[in-house]
Design a protein around this motif. Structure first.
Motif, PDB file in Angstrom:
ATOM      1  N   SER A 134       0.844  -1.189   0.000  1.00 53.72           N
ATOM      2  CA  SER A 134       0.000   0.000   0.000  1.00 53.72           C
ATOM      3  C   SER A 134       0.880   1.239   0.000  1.00 53.72           C
ATOM      4  O   SER A 134       2.095   1.171   0.234  1.00 53.72           O
ATOM      5  N   HIS A 135       0.262   2.390  -0.243  1.00 46.65           N
ATOM      6  CA  HIS A 135       1.007   3.650  -0.207  1.00 46.65           C
ATOM      7  C   HIS A 135       1.648   3.855   1.168  1.00 46.65           C
ATOM      8  O   HIS A 135       2.814   4.263   1.277  1.00 46.65           O
ATOM      9  N   GLU A 192       2.513   1.516   3.331  1.00 50.65           N
ATOM     10  CA  GLU A 192       3.609   0.556   3.519  1.00 50.65           C
ATOM     11  C   GLU A 192       4.847   0.952   2.730  1.00 50.65           C
ATOM     12  O   GLU A 192       5.981   0.825   3.227  1.00 50.65           O
TER      13      GLU A 192
END
Length: 622
Positions: free
Chosen positions: A592-593, A595
């Protein structure tokens, strides 16, 4: 309630999973049981199949065997088998055989189903280890699943439930101790005098050391006690109890405040907290008598990893739990080897290296191990024994999913199965002349942990190595240079540097470029401080307290290690969920963004700390 039914109720209440039932259900249960007696060597059941009833062993012992007559398990008093206990297709075809005269309780499938429908904690026992089991516990709790795995931060005292310790003196008779255990409905009891712990006894001791041996009930209880038992300190956490039980295949641990006994922790106390069943998986491993049995038991390990990932367990706790199972497999193979080849002609210590030594294993990995032999070892007289012995163990580990080390760093390799004096010579050479191969070997063999055998051999070598490396700045400078060969996959503009081409195109290696750089830094910190810590998080804590790195620097590295390791574990769990083998190669597209940004921060921390260490030791300039 009739006396006989009351006695049956008390027996059930003392054994899992019936101890999870409320009093009302327990009181009704004896009326639903059929009582069957089987002579030694009788088939169980005599008619039908195992799935026709749930069986509870009241006395005696049985063996479960597969259709091809392979031993599957050996069960005793309090164990259950039959209906709903099978975890895979084909188990219903197994058959039981009484190896002693047996008294069994039978419960009809409809009664089992009704208990499961009405009592979630009881039903939890019958759900196979895996995602479904964990999800069921999550739905029951109605809260974040991490509470099930919160043993890392649960004090031992929380599990004592305010109970006063129950104990007797060493002069108490066996009969008196058994009567107290029956009255108090407990499965174990401590032997204490003037706050000094002498030993413990369990139901199993009463069965195997008294009844089976025909021992006089009026003898002192110390005649059957386990003396100097393993204990836990009152200021430790419940997770440590879980690990100790898993590694030593025990189910009772006295809790001590200095020299004073404050209580007893049992496996049931832990299962009430919905742990990941590591204790019972390890227990299953210790019951196995064949490589095939161990292979089957250890095949549940990927499920355990998936459970932990789904429950958002920390990477630190996951590593310890998964490694505890690896330790159990190793230990059982060593026990089977001693049965197969006979007692060792000289003392030895089996030692784990690499991630197993650091308690940082995740999915099944290759094995790194070695053997330290007593200096009385004679290759001509003893060589063949240990050659066959170590081959049996290493091949067994390979069969159980811990594949042979590609670099042959295993005890079955002659070079890594040597007397203590030879091991000391190895470390002399590696530290005095640290050429590239020597540095590579030190990265493996400075991470060692005793598993089985004579631990004095290991402690002797460990102390020798620490004295050899403490304050040796020239050697440490070489170690730093070697550590810098593993760089985080982060470019100049904070972009990920990806693998180009091959099977892992457009990915980065979370292990060698994410975790290993932190492991290497922590190893240098620990060696410089003369610390015997092996786990990376422990090494970073020691480094901070010893001044090898700033408190903020150590804290940042610990956070980076936890974040990177957690992403790696979740990545491996996703692959396993999709029926693919676990690996360490992750694509940024899988993140994800949130992460991605935090992973870049973690890599930046590692790169900064590498630069600081390089400057301190003037890496590359000697």
């Amino acid at each position: 309630m009739e006396v006989e039914l009351l006695e049956i109720r008390d027996f059930l209440a003392a054994h899992h999973p019936f101890d999870q039932l409320p009093d009302a259900a327990l009181s009704e249960l004896p009326k639903q049981l059929d009582i069957r007696y089987y002579r030694r060597d009788a088939a169980i059941p005599d008619l039908g199949g195992l799935d026709d009833h749930l069986y509870i062993i009241r006395s005696g012992a049985i063996e479960l065997k597969s259709p091809n007559d392979e031993l599957v398990a050996r069960l005793g008093e309090g164990d259950v088998f039959g209906y709903r206990t099978s975890q895979q297709e084909g188990d219903a075809q197994y058959r039981g055989e009484a190896i002693e005269d047996c008294l069994l309780y039978q419960l009809a499938p409809t009664a089992v189903d009704q208990l499961c429908d009405n009592h979630t904690q009881f039903a939890y026992f019958f759900i196979p280890v895996g995602g479904e089991r964990l999800r069921g516990a999550v739905a029951h709790n109605g809260q974040e699943t991490d509470t099930q795995l919160n043993l890392m931060t649960t004090p031992i005292t929380d599990l004592l439930h305010g109970r006063e310790p129950i104990y007797v003196g060493p002069d108490t008779t066996i009969r008196q101790a058994a009567q107290i255990m029956s009255e108090r409905r407990i499965s174990s009891m401590m032997i204490v005098e003037q706050d000094h712990l002498f030993g413990i006894i369990t139901d199993r001791d009463l069965r195997t050391r008294v009844v089976a041996e025909g021992l006089d009930f009026d003898l002192p209880v110390m005649e059957i006690a386990t003396v100097a038992p393993l204990t836990l300190s009152v200021d430790t956490f419940a997770f440590e109890a879980l690990l100790m039980m898993a590694r030593h295949n025990i189910h009772h641990l006295p809790v001590m405040d200095a020299q004073k006994v404050v209580g007893m922790i049992t496996a049931t106390d832990l299962t009430e907290r919905h742990t990941t069943s590591a204790v019972y998986l390890a227990g299953d491993i210790y019951k196995q008598n064949t490589i095939a049995g161990l292979k089957e038991a250890s095949s549940k390990l990927p499920q355990l990893l998936q459970n932990l990932a789904a429950a958002d367990a920390t990477a630190h706790s996951t590593g310890h739990i998964i490694t505890a199972i690896g330790d159990a497999v190793t230990t059982r193979l060593l026990q089977l080897a001693e049965i197969k080849f006979g007692p060792p002609p000289v003392d030895y210590a089996w030692v784990a290296a690499g991630s197993q030594a650091r308690n940082e294993q995740t999915a099944h990995s290759d094995q790194d191990n070695c053997m330290i032999l007593d200096d009385s070892y004679d290759p001509k007289r003893h060589g063949e024994y240990f050659r066959e012995f170590t081959k049996f163990v290493c091949d067994g580990l390979d069969a159980c999913g811990y594949v042979h080390c590609p670099g042959e760093m295993m005890a079955m390799t002659d070079e890594w199965r040597q007397p203590l004096k030879t091991w000391k010579q190895y470390f002399d050479k590696w530290t005095d002349a640290p050429e590239p191969k020597a540095l590579m070997l030190t990265c493996v063999f400075f991470d060692l942990r005793y598993i089985y055998g004579d631990d004095n051999l290991f402690r002797d070598l460990r102390q020798y190595v620490l004295e050899k490396t403490r304050g040796n700045r020239i050697f440490l400078a070489y170690m730093v240079t070697n550590a810098l060969t593993h760089q985080p996959p982060l470019g100049f503009f904070r972009n990920f540097v990806l693998i180009r081409g091959g099977d892992h195109d457009h990915t980065f290696d979370m292990k060698h470029n994410g975790i290993v750089p932190i492991v290497d830094l922590a190893r240098v910190y620990a060696l410089a401080a003369g610390s015997d810590a092996v786990n990376t998080q422990d090494r970073l804590s020691v480094a901070a307290s010893g001044g090898e790195v700033t408190s903020n620097g150590a804290h940042d590295l610990r956070d980076a290690l936890e974040f990177i390791s957690s992403l790696r574990i979740k990545h491996q769990a996703r692959l396993l969920n999709n029926g693919k083998p676990a690996n360490n190669y992750m694509s940024p597209n899988d993140l994800s963004h949130f992460e991605r940004n935090h992973l870049k921060d973690a890599f930046s921390v590692v790169r900064t700390m590498q630069s600081v260490l390089a400057s301190r030791y003037q890496a590359g300039r000697f």
